[in-house]
Scaffold this motif. Structure first.
Motif: not given
Ligand SMILES: Nc1ncnc2c1ncn2[C@@H]1O[C@H](COP(=O)(O)OP(=O)(O)OP(=O)(O)O)[C@@H](O)[C@H]1O
Ligand SMILES: [Mg+2]
Lengths: 278, 358
Positions: B298-304, B306-317
């Motif tokens: 989850x931390x990784x997904x949130x970090x990615x 926030x810090x990369x152009x890719x948008x990852x939905x929160x549920x992905x974690x």
């Protein structure tokens, strides 16, 4: 299952066993035992006895009912008829673990070691009946738990030395070659310090050298500890060499009983082994 | 050659049968205990205590319980969470109905009730095994949770079904801060882990493993199958029961059947598989793994996000979590059935030879 060896003289001299050990009174009597699995009659009205300190062989072709006989003696199978009298106590059937408590130990035709455990643990398991600590004592590792572990470890090390398996003490049994597994299984049975030892084809699948070692161990057990031994073996040379008396089974019936020389001369036995039609 | 047993000859069977025969291991375990009892409380944040350390320890205890039953005695169970629930609800009732009962006594009594229930549900194991036994324990899981939900007496006629756990008070001291709860849980888990290690390294452990590896041969050398199996069910359920009580009192703060669903049973089973079937250490490793992996993902997904152009939905974690667990379970089952504990001992083996490869 191994091949049935023909009844021939062996390469090794098969002089009758020196009777240094004097066989005592009857320790085990098998009376009119019949056992059937559905329609298959594994044993039909079998009677024989085993004397204290003797080595008694059971021979016969494949499927004759030899293993079934051992299974009846230590309670794995329940016979439909007959009684087993062990040390003077007659019984129709018995729980296997009660048989163990009465002093009967055995090995199996198909090795029945505890595969996930080391050689040492397998043999230690053979002494479980001598360890009385409750699970609470064991959880706290106090009192009997600790002392019993040490006392029994001494005995087990003695057996390990006796069977010359010091080098594989820590090895998981699954990794051992077949011959050594058989030896560990014997060690586990001996660890119980049995009165009566049942060996189901202890030498099957072994090379000549391993067989000779195993013969020596069996004789040593018999002589040093005075253990009574009932032995199933297909190798006639071995049977003639090490047994005091022989029972011959064929198709679940007893067709011969006596000292090796007599049994070998018995026409019914020769016919059974040569496959003469009934 | 930091890690060696050379030169450490055992002069007695006593030394040889010690829990940690190698000196470096003894130093290691002392170090871990020192860090756990002294170091961690000095540095950890409340979040770290409540969200990571406390559940990690409690689930380790449950995993030890399941490992005793499945790893040592070879009886597969899918009902661990239900036995935890029994422990939790029994403790709740002891505390609610017996005024002044010491908290620790209530937890232990909860464990004993779980043990008794475990014995009852262990009875089928005398007849059936493997897959069929797993189904029977699954039935236990559903039945127990259903029972706890449907019988108002066990929730003390609480309308919502979610009971607030009574505060933990031992000898007048209230364990309500995260570090206090952590230290309490740590002490209980450490002692019970030691007891589990003692049981499994001696005659009892060998009897369980004998039944697991070949039950006929075990009977033949005098191990009564019924008693030995049922004792495994009892001890295992006791551990799960105490873990369940701690789960309610030191982690959730509530006593509710839903917390002990099948999902939790599976997570505990995964801990045992990933950590190592038939090892006490593995129960801790597996628990750490299962507790930490979702947090790391989850931390990784949130970090990615926030810090990369890719948008990852929160549920992905959480979806990723399911996939990662699935893959890992299969990988462990195929490649390393003995789990992290085996990888650890292989690592030690390598270290023993290091720096010389031969
Ligand atoms: N558990 C069982 N269920 C059904 N039939 C059995 C069982 N055990 C043995 N039998 C049958 O009983 C007969 C005797 O078998 P047993 O294994 O006792 O023979 P054996 O003399 O030991 O043979 P071998 O030399 O091949 O080991 C065989 O026909 C066998 O198929
Ligand atoms: Mg046979």
């Amino acid at each position: 299952m191994s091949e049935v060896a023909p009844v021939t003289a062996t390469s090794r001299p098969s002089a009758p066993r020196a009777s240094a050990r004097t066989a005592g009174g009857v320790i085990l009597a098998v009376d009119h035992i019949s056992l059937a699995f559905g329609g298959v009659k594994a044993l039909t009205d079998i009677s024989f006895d085993v004397r204290e300190h003797e080595i008694r062989a059971i021979i016969g072709p494949n499927g004759a009912g030899k293993s079934s006989m051992l299974n009846v003696i230590n309670g794995v199978y329940r016979p439909q008829h007959g009684t087993i009298t062990f040390r003077g106590v007659p019984r129709h059937d018995v729980n296997t673990h009660e048989a163990a408590a009465q002093g009967i130990a055995r090995t199996f035709q198909n090795i029945a070691l505890f595969k996930g455990m080391s050689v040492l643990d397998n043999i230690m398991t053979g002494r479980n009946l001598r360890m009385k600590a409750t699970f609470v004592e064991q959880a706290l590792w106090i009192g009997r738990a600790r002392n019993e572990e040490l006392a029994n470890r001494h005995k087990v090390e003695e057996i390990i030395d006796f069977l010359e398996i010091q080098h594989i003490r820590r090895t998981p049994v699954g990794r051992l070659p077949y011959g050594l597994q058989k030896r560990v299984e014997l060690a586990r049975a001996l660890a119980a310090e049995p009165v009566l030892l049942l060996l189901d084809e202890p030498m099957a699948g072994m090379n000549v050298e391993e067989k000779q070692d195993m013969c020596r161990f069996i004789l040593d057990v018999n002589e040093q500890y005075g253990t009574t031994i009932v032995l199933i073996e297909h190798d006639m040379g071995v049977v003639m060499d090490i047994s005091d008396r022989v029972v011959v089974l064929d198709y679940g019936k007893k067709i011969g009983d006596g000292v090796p020389a007599d049994v070998r001369a018995n026409q019914a036995v020769i016919d059974a082994y040569l496959g003469v039609a009934h | 050659m930091l890690y060696r047993e050379a030169g450490q000859f055992k002069t007695s069977y006593l030394a040889d049968s010690a829990i940690f025969p190698i000196r470096q291991d003894r130093i290691g375990i002392a170090l871990i205990l020192a860090i756990a009892f002294v170091g961690v409380p000095l540095v950890a944040t409340p979040y770290f205590f409540s969200a990571i350390l406390i559940p990690f320890l409690i689930l380790s205890l449950a995993a030890i319980g399941l490992n005793i039953l499945t790893g040592y005695a070879g009886q597969l169970s899918l009902g661990s969470a239900a036995f935890m629930a029994v422990g939790a609800f029994a403790s709740f009732n002891f505390i609610a109905r017996i005024p002044g009962i010491p908290m620790l006594v209530a937890f232990a009594a909860g464990g004993l009730v779980a043990a008794a229930v475990g014995i009852v549900f262990g009875l089928p194991s005398l007849r059936i095994r493997g897959f069929y036994l797993a189904v029977a324990t699954l039935a236990a899981q559903f039945f127990i949770i259903w029972f706890l939900t449907k019988v108002p007496w066990v929730t003390n006629y609480n309308a919502s079904g979610v009971i607030t756990a009574q505060p933990i008070v031992i000898l007048g001291y209230r364990f309500d801060s995260p570090p206090a709860k952590y230290l309490l849980v740590l002490s209980i888990v450490a002692l019970m882990a030691l007891a589990a290690k003692n049981m499994t390294r001696g005659n009892l452990g060998r009897k369980w493993m004998a039944i697991r590896d070949m039950d006929v041969a075990a009977e033949v050398i005098g191990i009564p199958q019924m008693r030995t199996k049922l004792l495994a069910f009892a001890v295992s359920s006791f551990y799960c029961g105490v873990a369940g009580a701690l789960f309610a009192y030191a982690y959730l703060g509530t006593v509710e059947p839903e917390a002990y669903n099948l999902d939790l049973s599976f997570r505990i089973l995964f801990m045992v598989i990933i950590g190592g079937v038939g090892t006490i250490l593995g129960s801790f490793l597996g628990s750490a793994f299962i507790v930490l992996t979702p947090i790391v993902l989850n931390t990784t997904v949130t970090w990615l996000d926030a810090h990369t152009p890719v948008h990852i939905p929160a549920s992905a974690g959480s979806n990723l979590e399911v996939v990662v667990f699935g893959v890992l379970i299969i990988a462990f089952l195929i490649l390393e059935p003995h789990g992290l504990a085996r990888l650890w001992s292989i690592g030690k083996e390598k270290l023993r030879l290091w720096p010389f490869p031969h």
